[in-house]
Scaffold this active site. Sequence first.
Site, PDB file in Angstrom:
ATOM      1  CG  ASP A 308      -0.215   0.028   2.507  1.00 51.02           C
ATOM      2  OD1 ASP A 308       0.882  -0.129   2.506  1.00 51.02           O
ATOM      3  OD2 ASP A 308      -0.889   0.493   3.439  1.00 51.02           O
ATOM      4  CG  ASP A 634      -4.434  -2.402   3.623  1.00 52.34           C
ATOM      5  OD1 ASP A 634      -4.602  -2.396   2.356  1.00 52.34           O
ATOM      6  OD2 ASP A 634      -3.792  -1.564   4.198  1.00 52.34           O
TER       7      ASP A 634
END
Length: 909
Positions: A308, A634
């Site tokens: 990310d 996530d």
Amino acid sequence: MSAAAERAVPSAPGPMDGLTEAEAARRLADTGRNEVAARGPVPLRTRILAQLRDPLILVLLGAVVLTLAIRDHPDAIVIALVVVVNTTVGVVQEIRADNAVAALSALSAPHAHVRRGGAGRSVPATEVVPGDVLVLGEGDIVAADAELAEASALLLDESMLTGESVPVDKAAGAALSAGTVVVRGRGVASVTATGTASALGRIAALLDDRREPTPLQRRLASLGRVLAAVTLALCVLVFALGLVRGLPPGTMAVTAISLAVAAVPESLPAVVTLALALGARRMVARHALVRRLPAVETLGSVSVLATDKTGTLTEGRMVVERIWTPAGAVELTGVGYEPEGEVLTGGRPADAPALAPVRELLTVTSLCNDAALRPPDDPESGARWTALGDPMEAALLTAAAKAGLPGRPALAADRPRIAEAPFDSLRKRMTTLHTDGRPGRVLVCLKGAPEAVLDPAVLDDPPDALEHARQEAARLAGHGYRVLAAASGVRDDVPDPVTAAETRLTLRGLVALHDPPRATAATTLADCRAAGITPVLITGDHPATARAVAARVGLVPGTGVRTPADSEDGGTEDGGTGDGGRVVTGADVAGGRVADLTAVRVFARTDPQQKLEIVEAWRTRGAVTAMTGDGVNDGPALHRADIGVAMGARGTEVARQAADLVLTDDELSTVVTAVEEGRRVYDNIRRFLVYGMAGGAAEILVMLAGPFLGLPLPLRAGQILWINLLTHGLTGVAMGAEPAAPGTMRRPPRPPSQHILGGGAWQRLLLLGVLVTAASLGAALAARGLGLAWQSVLFTALLAAQLGVVLGLRARLLTRQNPFLPLAVLASALLGAAALYVPFLRSVLETEALGAAGLGLAALGAPVGFFAARLLRTAFRPSGPGAAVVPEGPGAPEGPGDPAGRDRASALR
């Protein structure tokens, strides 16, 4: 209706004095506690059974049964001890890792401020129920999904849920999600969903508790099945050959079982577990906490690193990097919120004339500001400055300090605020009024989005100046910056409303803010490429921001320059760099507009389900994926990836629980360190297999070939097991601590489908076994010709040759990093000598003491084994730039080869 479904039903808006205590208690009993369903503790028996189901452990348990059947109790105890130690180490490591993660964990919102019965009170977040009225203030974590009833300049950080790095303005009627954080303003909201029915809970529900076996587990399971079949075949073959030669059935039964045990490297589970445990300990020392022991090795197989952006590739802190004024442009240095850095023009410190308009602009943005900077409590501890309030406003205060302005408290004291119009999503600007120090004069300070400020209705600047400012704002936005415009003016009165002051102002300039990449990000991604690992960026942030960061860290070519035509819902960004340079949005993924997800390196505006699709696309191509993340959004992708990597310091509980690896320092470079450790562990396991199975093959060949050379029963059962114990035991376990081979991180990852003895390993072990057999039998035949105790010479030569092999297989021959291996070899040699000269062992093993001639013949086996191992260490290896070479010694590739070709090769794996 289920409790989960019931609690998701929005409650009818009621009085803002909240529920009564009795009603809150009733709803809590009906809907349950406001918490994501946590996994219960794994029972000890379940952990133990999981360890014992390993195929190699099952083979060892079978060997225990066989040795007990022939009343060989000492060997049965030794093998059983290996099983117990292996199981204990594995269980203890898993428990320790779970406990360490539990220590890192904290509830997302430990307490919530609610109104009940008309009175405000603080309650545990787990006791919030649908219908509760939340009172939100700066710094609060939203305890549950809610509908906003009242808002005053409310700004929320939703990065943990959406991946968006910029806080979001919220107005009355907006939906709030559990786990988001109030960075500015205040609000009152009515709870609509709690627990598993909240946004946080729905994402956590995507986590599938089923774990697929790791590459190492699959490889060892395959090897275990092969060894089990070989063991059975050997028992039958040797027993039958003995009967054909007229040997007693009892003797042959004992010999056959002994050979079967010799064929199985019974120390392999202990070596594997020790190597993994040592790897886990080394990772902890380097800020990586392993939650599942097999994950250590899986890291070595990683071919794709999906990361990310916010807080992983970037600092997670807004910084002013450029300032444009009508008089010119400057750049600012420094990172974080520390008021340290320089103002540069043309690469040199700005002089006073260049600084004057910059300070004028930053004075405006400091006065029109509600944030504050907090210095570290202990500067010597290395702690950093932190922001209170909107991160962008805090970055403006840091920039002002770099330009030499006094702090906001001093500026505010000199020009007190007398009125304000807070920022909101409709006006996209904020205005404050201050006393000007002159009687009857009012200073107007305004900042906001360029499109809301560079308006002739607001500014009194000439049209061509405004157009030039708009073009500059578009250029900065194209670089991925967050751009603010600032203006000011002086009035004679305090208008009512304050927004009436937003006219006939003078433009002071533009401020370009950015969440800058970490200093180590570009190097880390370069290291990934050198190791044959393909990095992929997956973020919930804006496409322009994602591309700019990707360009800065070298993930995609170019400078990140874009046109201002990019829209919020995205679209595909190419920039002329081909598939690898595109920025693909979640809308493209959801709409099926991307033919091959594995051809893209940057994804923006993605949701949790799309992250899952991207990870699954790579896995379908045969890649071993590592996914990093810190937010609730996530969690599912972390769980689905082969290796989930969570941030320990700023990560959420959902992310940590879904991960296999937790980075306690939140540094992406730690992942590369962990990958190197995983490769080291796997290399050591393969090295032991070559060593152990070559020795086992030599023992089998000696027993099969000896009778044809006139050696009726070359070795007795006890002698075989003693050699096995010394070679597979002390030295085998010590091999698990060997350091990494040279060039470990300059070679491609091994293909996940490759057998654990692939890449030429099985050919090397067979050839080694033949050479050791030849040396041992040669020594025995020479001893027989000299009238010496040939069986004892054969026993000693076989042991010496295998100890020579273990030293010859070392990746770093003279390293001091693992002194245990030379010591283990010495101890094994001494115990081998004890079998010849200690009366008790001599009688049990049926050996004879050897003189100088016999010892000399036997000792020749050591250099033969050593030099054979050194010469064969590079034999039978695949060649070519895409070959995944796994060395058992020196000779690894020294260069990364063709990066593009390697990326394609890893994608195809």
